[in-house]
Scaffold this active site. Structure first.
Site, PDB file in Angstrom:
ATOM      1  N   HIS A 154      -0.512   9.553  15.499  1.00 51.15           N
ATOM      2  CA  HIS A 154       0.082   9.547  14.161  1.00 51.15           C
ATOM      3  C   HIS A 154      -0.289  10.806  13.392  1.00 51.15           C
ATOM      4  O   HIS A 154      -1.249  11.497  13.736  1.00 51.15           O
ATOM      5  CB  HIS A 154      -0.376   8.321  13.356  1.00 51.15           C
ATOM      6  N   LYS A 158      -2.771   9.259   8.053  1.00 49.84           N
ATOM      7  CA  LYS A 158      -2.865   7.811   8.280  1.00 49.84           C
ATOM      8  C   LYS A 158      -4.309   7.347   8.112  1.00 49.84           C
ATOM      9  O   LYS A 158      -5.229   7.943   8.674  1.00 49.84           O
ATOM     10  CB  LYS A 158      -2.352   7.467   9.680  1.00 49.84           C
TER      11      LYS A 158
HETATM   12  P1  NAP Z   1       1.731   7.549   1.700  1.00 49.85           P
HETATM   13  O1  NAP Z   1       2.639   8.734   1.852  1.00 49.85           O
HETATM   14  O2  NAP Z   1       0.287   7.783   1.402  1.00 49.85           O
HETATM   15  O3  NAP Z   1       2.366   6.586   0.591  1.00 49.85           O
HETATM   16  C1  NAP Z   1       1.700   5.524  -0.017  1.00 49.85           C
HETATM   17  C2  NAP Z   1       2.013   5.584  -1.505  1.00 49.85           C
HETATM   18  O4  NAP Z   1       1.490   4.409  -2.131  1.00 49.85           O
HETATM   19  C3  NAP Z   1       1.356   6.797  -2.180  1.00 49.85           C
HETATM   20  O5  NAP Z   1       2.212   7.331  -3.166  1.00 49.85           O
HETATM   21  C4  NAP Z   1       0.110   6.161  -2.792  1.00 49.85           C
HETATM   22  O6  NAP Z   1      -0.447   6.876  -3.866  1.00 49.85           O
HETATM   23  C5  NAP Z   1       0.686   4.840  -3.243  1.00 49.85           C
HETATM   24  N1  NAP Z   1      -0.320   3.833  -3.531  1.00 49.85           N
HETATM   25  C6  NAP Z   1      -1.611   3.777  -3.135  1.00 49.85           C
HETATM   26  N2  NAP Z   1      -2.196   2.661  -3.606  1.00 49.85           N
HETATM   27  C7  NAP Z   1      -1.262   2.013  -4.331  1.00 49.85           C
HETATM   28  C8  NAP Z   1      -1.254   0.815  -5.074  1.00 49.85           C
HETATM   29  N3  NAP Z   1      -2.356   0.050  -5.185  1.00 49.85           N
HETATM   30  N4  NAP Z   1      -0.133   0.457  -5.713  1.00 49.85           N
HETATM   31  C9  NAP Z   1       0.983   1.217  -5.631  1.00 49.85           C
HETATM   32  N5  NAP Z   1       1.037   2.376  -4.956  1.00 49.85           N
HETATM   33  C10 NAP Z   1      -0.068   2.757  -4.287  1.00 49.85           C
HETATM   34  O7  NAP Z   1       1.775   6.673   3.040  1.00 49.85           O
HETATM   35  P2  NAP Z   1       3.051   6.388   3.969  1.00 49.85           P
HETATM   36  O8  NAP Z   1       3.073   7.348   5.100  1.00 49.85           O
HETATM   37  O9  NAP Z   1       4.258   6.213   3.132  1.00 49.85           O
HETATM   38  O10 NAP Z   1       2.612   4.985   4.617  1.00 49.85           O
HETATM   39  C11 NAP Z   1       2.376   3.847   3.789  1.00 49.85           C
HETATM   40  C12 NAP Z   1       1.944   2.672   4.674  1.00 49.85           C
HETATM   41  O11 NAP Z   1       3.014   2.316   5.543  1.00 49.85           O
HETATM   42  C13 NAP Z   1       0.740   2.963   5.597  1.00 49.85           C
HETATM   43  O12 NAP Z   1      -0.057   1.814   5.687  1.00 49.85           O
HETATM   44  C14 NAP Z   1       1.398   3.273   6.929  1.00 49.85           C
HETATM   45  O13 NAP Z   1       0.544   3.023   8.024  1.00 49.85           O
HETATM   46  C15 NAP Z   1       2.551   2.297   6.883  1.00 49.85           C
HETATM   47  N6  NAP Z   1       3.707   2.583   7.762  1.00 49.85           N
HETATM   48  C16 NAP Z   1       4.291   1.513   8.324  1.00 49.85           C
HETATM   49  C17 NAP Z   1       5.427   1.677   9.069  1.00 49.85           C
HETATM   50  C18 NAP Z   1       6.093   0.454   9.636  1.00 49.85           C
HETATM   51  O14 NAP Z   1       7.110   0.584  10.338  1.00 49.85           O
HETATM   52  N7  NAP Z   1       5.577  -0.754   9.353  1.00 49.85           N
HETATM   53  C19 NAP Z   1       5.955   2.938   9.275  1.00 49.85           C
HETATM   54  C20 NAP Z   1       5.319   4.036   8.684  1.00 49.85           C
HETATM   55  C21 NAP Z   1       4.197   3.845   7.908  1.00 49.85           C
HETATM   56  P3  NAP Z   1      -1.666   7.907  -3.530  1.00 49.85           P
HETATM   57  O15 NAP Z   1      -1.051   9.046  -2.770  1.00 49.85           O
HETATM   58  O16 NAP Z   1      -2.171   8.305  -4.890  1.00 49.85           O
HETATM   59  O17 NAP Z   1      -2.684   7.134  -2.729  1.00 49.85           O
END
Ligand code: NAP
Length: 266
Positions: A154, A158
């Site tokens: 990844h 992550k």
């Molecule tokens: P990301 O770019 O870090 O996005 C997460 C967002 O949520 C950021 O803007 C973050 O702010 C914000 N955030 C953090 N804590 C929060 C809260 N308590 N309330 C509201 N917003 C909050 O991460 P991403 O790549 O989008 O991935 C997000 C999650 O999805 C991860 O757990 C990843 O492993 C998962 N994922 C799952 C799949 C699937 O198919 N299931 C696919 C891809 C990713 P900050 O930057 O200030 O922390």
């Protein structure tokens, strides 16, 4: 009937992709955007859609109570996801959760909340159809090949390791064959962690590098042969058909669905 959708983590990599996907689906109506960094600026301007008159806000409970969505899509962080799910369920908003790091114990808790509030939830460690097929093929191959290791790769932002997909793959393999053989040798690990994590003899190796999105190899070993099953998400749009399907499907359920495979007609 259009389904009203709120997106939590709206300023993140996945959240922004979900906003564009929901906006582009005629059966869905984007009603709210939430992010911990929400400052009231318009979500449309963040994701290249122009003004949508939907501010990015940071108080999840208040936004849900006011905008009354049918579904909350959550792509935030493993540290916040359980609280987010409880908040949504307590307001009778169905969570569709892609955030990873949810454990078996967490799932039991979510099932309890779902019953308590009589509201469905869908949790999927991977929303990409190709990844779901990879897991199913791996579970099938495991019946015939006794040795297996998993390498998940990844992007370097992550937080959790191993990935939810790797854990789910290992669990499906164990369910399929009961137990997995370990190497017939007494191992000497000269660098701690060199053999990766170990879930009931399935070694899981986590690679984190810039440039990657989400990738996984399941490598089986047999006598004189190996079988490698590999999936690559090369762009975050790969997850969107699964997310959109989950939003529509959860409207028909009052229980907890874990895994996209349970709503695909495979
Ligand atoms: P990301 O770019 O870090 O996005 C997460 C967002 O949520 C950021 O803007 C973050 O702010 C914000 N955030 C953090 N804590 C929060 C809260 N308590 N309330 C509201 N917003 C909050 O991460 P991403 O790549 O989008 O991935 C997000 C999650 O999805 C991860 O757990 C990843 O492993 C998962 N994922 C799952 C799949 C699937 O198919 N299931 C696919 C891809 C990713 P900050 O930057 O200030 O922390």
């Amino acid at each position: 009937m259009t389904i009203k959708v709120a997106v939590n983590g709206a300023l993140g990599n996945m959240g922004q992709t979900v906003i564009r996907a929901v906006f582009g689906d005629p059966e869905l109506q984007l009603v709210a955007a939430i992010d911990i960094k929400g400052d009231g600026s318009d979500i449309g301007t963040h994701v290249g859609l122009g003004e949508l008159n939907i501010p990015v806000e940071n108080d999840l409970a208040a936004v849900l109570a006011r905008s009354q969505p049918d579904v909350l899509v959550d792509f935030t962080t493993p540290f916040a996801v359980m609280q987010n799910i409880e908040t949504a369920l307590s307001l009778k908003v169905r969570p569709v959760v892609g955030t990873t790091g949810i454990t078996e114990t967490d799932l039991e808790t979510i099932r309890r909340w779902s019953k308590q509030y009589n509201t469905g939830a869908l949790i999927a460690p991977n929303f990409a159809i190709g990844a779901v097929l990879m897991m199913l093929f791996a579970a099938r191959a495991a019946k015939y090949l006794p040795h297996v290791e998993i390498i998940e790769l990844h992007h370097d932002q992550k937080i959790d390791a191993p990935s939810g997909t790797a854990m789910k793959t290992a669990e499906m393999i164990l369910k399929s064959r009961g137990q997995v053989s370990k190497p017939d040798v007494e191992e000497l690990e000269k660098l701690p962690g060199a053999r990766g994590g170990n879930l009931e003899n399935i070694h899981i190796h986590s690679v984190r590098l810039p440039g990657l999105v989400a990738h996984q190899e399941v490598i089986f070993g047999g006598i004189g042969q190996t079988l490698t099953i590999r999936h690559d998400s090369i762009d975050r749009t790969s997850f969107m058909p699964g997310v959109l399907l989950a939003i529509k499907e959860i409207m028909q359920h009052e229980d907890v669905i874990y895994g996209l495979e349970n709503i695909l007609n495979l």
